[in-house]
Design a protein around this motif. Structure first.
Motif, short mmCIF file in Angstrom:
data_model
loop_
_atom_site.label_atom_id
_atom_site.label_comp_id
_atom_site.label_asym_id
_atom_site.label_seq_id
_atom_site.Cartn_x
_atom_site.Cartn_y
_atom_site.Cartn_z
N ARG A 180 41.16 41.45 41.31
CA ARG A 180 41.66 42.66 41.97
C ARG A 180 40.72 43.85 41.73
O ARG A 180 40.92 44.92 42.30
N SER A 186 37.82 44.63 42.75
CA SER A 186 37.08 45.15 43.89
C SER A 186 37.90 46.13 44.73
O SER A 186 37.37 46.75 45.66
N ALA A 187 39.17 46.30 44.40
CA ALA A 187 40.02 47.24 45.14
C ALA A 187 40.09 48.61 44.46
O ALA A 187 40.75 49.51 44.97
N TYR A 188 39.41 48.76 43.32
CA TYR A 188 39.55 49.97 42.51
C TYR A 188 38.19 50.57 42.15
O TYR A 188 37.15 49.92 42.29
N GLU A 222 32.71 52.36 42.21
CA GLU A 222 33.79 52.35 43.19
C GLU A 222 33.79 51.05 43.97
O GLU A 222 32.81 50.67 44.58
N LYS A 223 34.91 50.32 43.90
CA LYS A 223 35.10 49.07 44.63
C LYS A 223 33.91 48.12 44.48
O LYS A 223 33.21 47.80 45.45
N GLN A 261 31.96 43.62 38.53
CA GLN A 261 32.60 44.73 37.84
C GLN A 261 32.20 44.77 36.36
O GLN A 261 32.10 43.74 35.70
N ALA A 307 40.62 49.79 35.41
CA ALA A 307 40.58 50.43 36.72
C ALA A 307 41.12 51.85 36.67
O ALA A 307 42.04 52.16 35.90
N ALA A 323 31.07 54.54 48.90
CA ALA A 323 31.69 53.32 49.40
C ALA A 323 32.56 53.63 50.62
O ALA A 323 33.27 54.63 50.66
N GLN A 343 33.32 60.00 47.87
CA GLN A 343 34.15 59.42 46.82
C GLN A 343 34.24 60.35 45.61
O GLN A 343 33.23 60.83 45.10
#
Length: 297
Positions: free
Chosen positions: A168, A170-172, A192-193, A199, A204, A226, A231
């Motif tokens: 998860r 890559s969503a944060y 970011e993401k 990561q 996160a 991103a 951002q």
């Protein structure tokens, strides 16, 4: 620059497309979690942390959000006439004093960093908070209050952080940790993401920030990050590059992503179960649903 944080920015300009068609006519932030709109939870958390000035970054179609915080003399008079003191008190608690709340328009959806930048003149040269109302945090001591207390001992940019599953990340926005002191971590980088598997940690960033005014100078460059957006994470990461402290704060509490349908439903169930007036009926219903589901299998 003073160290006491008394101003908070609430970026609420998003269109809430994940909740269409409901958000066609009402702002997502007005959608109710049990019997209070999402924005009320954010306001209550800010008040508990000592926030006195509330800055909303809005967009077209958010008039209902502004009306929610206005006084409603006719409604209040009717509740008083009928002797509904508890409801009257709840309604009065949603009122904001004149001058305590301000609204700034974000005319183009250019990202969270741009939304924060829009409020720069109202914040001025002092540290401030940013609260994303989509992130609802159930905690004995409100999350922002926890962070403000940590900020007083460790002045610098600070972001709320929580562990997430590697798939998860890559969503944060993800923290690259320099030193881990338990609830507080010093940060040497932010991504970011990040692409899956790249990561630097599984810590996160979620929607609570305490920031120094230098952030506005970083955002002035309006550099795209991103997703082609400006951002906030990039502006905070620049602080690290320039040698100023950035911290991640592991808060005590449970976070619900009310920007997603699943998270919104989970929060609704969780908050309802915490209410003595709703718990028994709802728990009985949930048991019935589970029993029916198990029987069907």
């Amino acid at each position: 620059m003073k160290n006491k944080i008394t101003k908070a920015i609430f970026p609420v300009a998003g269109m809430g497309t994940r909740f269409l068609p409901a958000t066609k006519s009402i702002p997502k932030e007005i959608m109710s979690l049990v019997d209070r709109p999402l924005i009320q939870y954010a306001i209550d958390e800010a008040r508990a942390a000592g926030i006195k000035e509330f800055i909303f970054v809005t967009s077209r179609g958010k008039a209902a959000l502004e009306d929610y915080f206005d006084h409603a003399p006719q409604l209040e008079a009717e509740l008083k006439r009928k002797g509904k003191k508890d409801l009257l008190e709840q309604v009065k608690n949603t009122n904001m004093d004149s001058g305590a709340i301000a609204y700034i328009r974000q005319h183009k959806a250019l990202g969270l960093g741009h939304a924060v930048w829009c409020a720069r003149r109202l914040v001025g040269n002092e540290p401030f908070a940013v609260i994303l109302p989509d992130d609802i945090i159930a905690a004995e001591k409100p999350c922002l209050q926890q962070m403000v207390e940590a900020f007083e001992k460790n002045p610098g940019n600070m972001v709320a952080a929580m562990e997430v599953a590697p798939d998860r990340a890559s969503a944060y926005g993800i923290l690259d940790v320099q030193e881990d002191h338990g609830s507080l971590v010093s940060v040497k980088g932010m991504v970011e993401k990040p692409a899956p598997g790249t990561q630097p940690s599984n810590l996160a960033v979620i929607g609570r920030y305490l920031l120094t005014p230098q952030i506005f100078k970083n955002l002035n460059a309006k550099q795209e990050g991103a997703g082609g957006e400006i951002q906030l994470t990039d502006a905070i990461a620049q602080e690290i590059t320039e040698g100023r402290p950035v911290y991640g704060y592991r808060f005590n509490g449970q976070r619900f992503d009310c920007g997603s349908k699943s998270g919104y439903l989970q929060a609704t169930v969780s908050f309802a179960l915490s209410r003595p007036d709703l718990r028994d009926d709802l728990m009985g219903f949930l048991r019935e649903v589970v029993n029916i589901d198990q029987a069907a299998q």
